[in-house]
Design a protein around this motif. Structure first.
Motif, short mmCIF file in Angstrom:
data_model
loop_
_atom_site.label_atom_id
_atom_site.label_comp_id
_atom_site.label_asym_id
_atom_site.label_seq_id
_atom_site.Cartn_x
_atom_site.Cartn_y
_atom_site.Cartn_z
N ALA A 176 47.49 38.56 28.05
CA ALA A 176 46.49 38.07 29.00
C ALA A 176 47.11 37.23 30.10
O ALA A 176 46.75 37.35 31.28
CB ALA A 176 45.43 37.25 28.25
N ILE A 177 48.07 36.38 29.75
CA ILE A 177 48.72 35.55 30.76
C ILE A 177 49.59 36.40 31.68
O ILE A 177 49.61 36.21 32.90
CB ILE A 177 49.54 34.43 30.08
CG1 ILE A 177 48.57 33.35 29.57
CG2 ILE A 177 50.57 33.83 31.03
CD1 ILE A 177 49.23 32.13 28.99
N LYS A 178 50.28 37.36 31.11
CA LYS A 178 51.10 38.26 31.93
C LYS A 178 50.22 39.00 32.94
O LYS A 178 50.55 39.08 34.14
CB LYS A 178 51.84 39.25 31.04
CG LYS A 178 52.75 40.23 31.78
CD LYS A 178 53.52 41.10 30.78
CE LYS A 178 54.50 42.02 31.49
NZ LYS A 178 53.82 43.06 32.29
N SER A 179 49.09 39.51 32.48
CA SER A 179 48.18 40.23 33.37
C SER A 179 47.60 39.31 34.44
O SER A 179 47.46 39.70 35.61
CB SER A 179 47.04 40.85 32.56
OG SER A 179 46.10 41.49 33.39
N ALA A 180 47.28 38.08 34.07
CA ALA A 180 46.70 37.13 35.02
C ALA A 180 47.65 36.88 36.19
O ALA A 180 47.24 36.88 37.36
CB ALA A 180 46.36 35.82 34.33
N TYR A 181 48.92 36.69 35.90
CA TYR A 181 49.87 36.43 36.98
C TYR A 181 50.14 37.68 37.80
O TYR A 181 50.33 37.59 39.02
CB TYR A 181 51.16 35.83 36.42
CG TYR A 181 51.00 34.36 36.08
CD1 TYR A 181 51.03 33.39 37.08
CD2 TYR A 181 50.75 33.96 34.78
CE1 TYR A 181 50.84 32.05 36.79
CE2 TYR A 181 50.57 32.62 34.47
CZ TYR A 181 50.61 31.67 35.48
OH TYR A 181 50.41 30.34 35.18
N GLU A 182 50.13 38.82 37.16
CA GLU A 182 50.30 40.07 37.92
C GLU A 182 49.14 40.29 38.88
O GLU A 182 49.33 40.83 39.98
CB GLU A 182 50.41 41.25 36.95
CG GLU A 182 51.71 41.28 36.16
CD GLU A 182 51.73 42.37 35.10
OE1 GLU A 182 52.82 42.65 34.56
OE2 GLU A 182 50.66 42.94 34.81
N ASP A 183 47.94 39.84 38.47
CA ASP A 183 46.74 40.03 39.30
C ASP A 183 46.44 38.83 40.19
O ASP A 183 45.40 38.81 40.86
CB ASP A 183 45.53 40.29 38.39
CG ASP A 183 45.66 41.57 37.59
OD1 ASP A 183 46.51 42.41 37.96
OD2 ASP A 183 44.94 41.71 36.58
N ASN A 184 47.31 37.81 40.14
CA ASN A 184 47.07 36.56 40.88
C ASN A 184 45.71 35.97 40.51
O ASN A 184 44.94 35.53 41.36
CB ASN A 184 47.15 36.79 42.40
CG ASN A 184 47.28 35.50 43.17
OD1 ASN A 184 47.82 34.51 42.66
ND2 ASN A 184 46.77 35.48 44.39
N PHE A 185 45.43 35.95 39.22
CA PHE A 185 44.15 35.49 38.70
C PHE A 185 44.33 34.18 37.95
O PHE A 185 45.23 34.05 37.12
CB PHE A 185 43.57 36.55 37.75
CG PHE A 185 42.30 36.14 37.06
CD1 PHE A 185 41.08 36.26 37.70
CD2 PHE A 185 42.33 35.63 35.76
CE1 PHE A 185 39.91 35.88 37.06
CE2 PHE A 185 41.16 35.26 35.11
CZ PHE A 185 39.95 35.38 35.77
N TYR A 186 43.49 33.21 38.27
CA TYR A 186 43.51 31.94 37.55
C TYR A 186 42.16 31.72 36.89
O TYR A 186 41.12 31.72 37.56
CB TYR A 186 43.83 30.78 38.51
CG TYR A 186 45.31 30.55 38.69
CD1 TYR A 186 45.98 29.58 37.93
CD2 TYR A 186 46.04 31.31 39.60
CE1 TYR A 186 47.34 29.39 38.08
CE2 TYR A 186 47.41 31.11 39.75
CZ TYR A 186 48.05 30.14 39.00
OH TYR A 186 49.41 29.95 39.15
N GLY A 187 42.18 31.53 35.58
CA GLY A 187 40.95 31.27 34.85
C GLY A 187 40.72 29.78 34.69
O GLY A 187 41.66 28.98 34.71
N THR A 188 39.47 29.39 34.49
CA THR A 188 39.15 27.98 34.29
C THR A 188 39.35 27.55 32.85
O THR A 188 39.37 26.36 32.55
CB THR A 188 37.71 27.67 34.72
OG1 THR A 188 36.82 28.58 34.04
CG2 THR A 188 37.55 27.85 36.23
N ASP A 189 39.48 28.51 31.94
CA ASP A 189 39.93 28.22 30.58
C ASP A 189 40.72 29.42 30.08
O ASP A 189 40.83 30.45 30.75
CB ASP A 189 38.77 27.83 29.66
CG ASP A 189 37.86 29.00 29.29
OD1 ASP A 189 38.05 30.12 29.80
OD2 ASP A 189 36.93 28.79 28.48
N ASP A 190 41.31 29.28 28.91
CA ASP A 190 42.21 30.32 28.40
C ASP A 190 41.47 31.55 27.92
O ASP A 190 41.96 32.67 28.04
CB ASP A 190 43.08 29.71 27.30
CG ASP A 190 43.76 28.44 27.78
OD1 ASP A 190 44.69 28.54 28.59
OD2 ASP A 190 43.32 27.35 27.39
N ALA A 191 40.27 31.36 27.37
CA ALA A 191 39.47 32.49 26.93
C ALA A 191 39.14 33.42 28.09
O ALA A 191 39.02 34.64 27.91
CB ALA A 191 38.19 32.01 26.26
#
Length: 231
Positions: A176-191
């Motif tokens: 999930a973290i790898k995908s978030a950085y690839e998509d330039n996505f920041y979540g407000t929590d880890d879930a």
């Protein structure tokens, strides 16, 4: 089963109005971060505690906190925080051994999580992949427009306030973290990162004592809770 907990204490707590991060503020004779760490000690599955700290405070944490309050130095590791919470969690995740099964992420300013909920979150995450502690919202919820007037009153029957810990299979959070950085996505929590890759998160009902301490008023509540817990 082997689990690690990442305690996200990398913020500086500007809303607290103090000259040091809120996780260093004391009640009942020791810093808040000690009370947070204590909640995870003695749980069989947890084999490692990783504390993510502000860059300026990380170098002295071992002497000023861990040694000063007689913690097992072989059990606790220190990481430095990043620009945002997600960056801090990623830094902590690098210290979780590859053979661990579950990783939990917990706020460094939530000292009143019940150990039974920690244990349950580990089990649910191991079985289903991801779990979040949450509690039903009690207040009436208003959606407010930019001019300060009410747009609508929101049906709260399905609204829950997310808490921590949030628990994940280790490989699921890594993906999930790898995908978030690839998509330039920041979540407000880890879930939210797990949701971003299309996987489900199980909800575990928590309790209202598991408060997040962010303001001076919260410290008053924390003192009262602490006295009832540790009397």
């Amino acid at each position: 089963m082997k689990a690690a907990v990442i305690i996200a204490a990398g913020g500086i707590g500007k809303r607290m109005g103090k000259d040091k991060p809120k996780q260093y503020l004391e009640f009942l004779g020791k810093p808040m971060i000690c009370h947070v760490m204590d909640r995870f000690l003695g749980i069989d599955e947890i084999k490692k505690v990783i504390v993510v700290l502000p860059v300026d405070f990380a170098p002295s944490f071992r002497d000023d906190v861990l040694k000063a309050y007689d913690y097992d130095l072989s059990f606790i590791e220190i990481a430095t925080g990043g620009e945002k919470r997600q960056d801090s969690v990623r830094n902590g995740l690098k210290l979780v051994p590859a053979d661990f099964d579950v990783v939990l992420v917990h706020d460094g300013c939530r000292p009143f999580i019940a150990k039974e909920l920690i244990e349950k979150s580990i089990q649910v995450a191991h079985e289903f992949g991801a779990a979040v502690i949450a509690a039903p919202i009690k207040e009436t919820v208003k959606k407010v427009s930019s001019d300060g007037s009410v747009d609508e009153t929101v049906d709260r029957s399905h609204l829950w306030g997310a808490q921590t810990p949030q628990a994940f299979r280790l490989q699921a959070l890594k993906r999930a973290i790898k995908s978030a950085y690839e998509d330039n996505f920041y979540g407000t929590d880890d879930a939210m990162l797990i949701e971003h890759i299309g996987e489900k998160v199980k909800v575990i009902e928590g309790d209202y004592l598991n408060i997040k301490i962010t303001t001076p008023e919260d410290m008053i509540t924390a003192e009262a809770i602490a006295k009832s817990w540790y009397k």
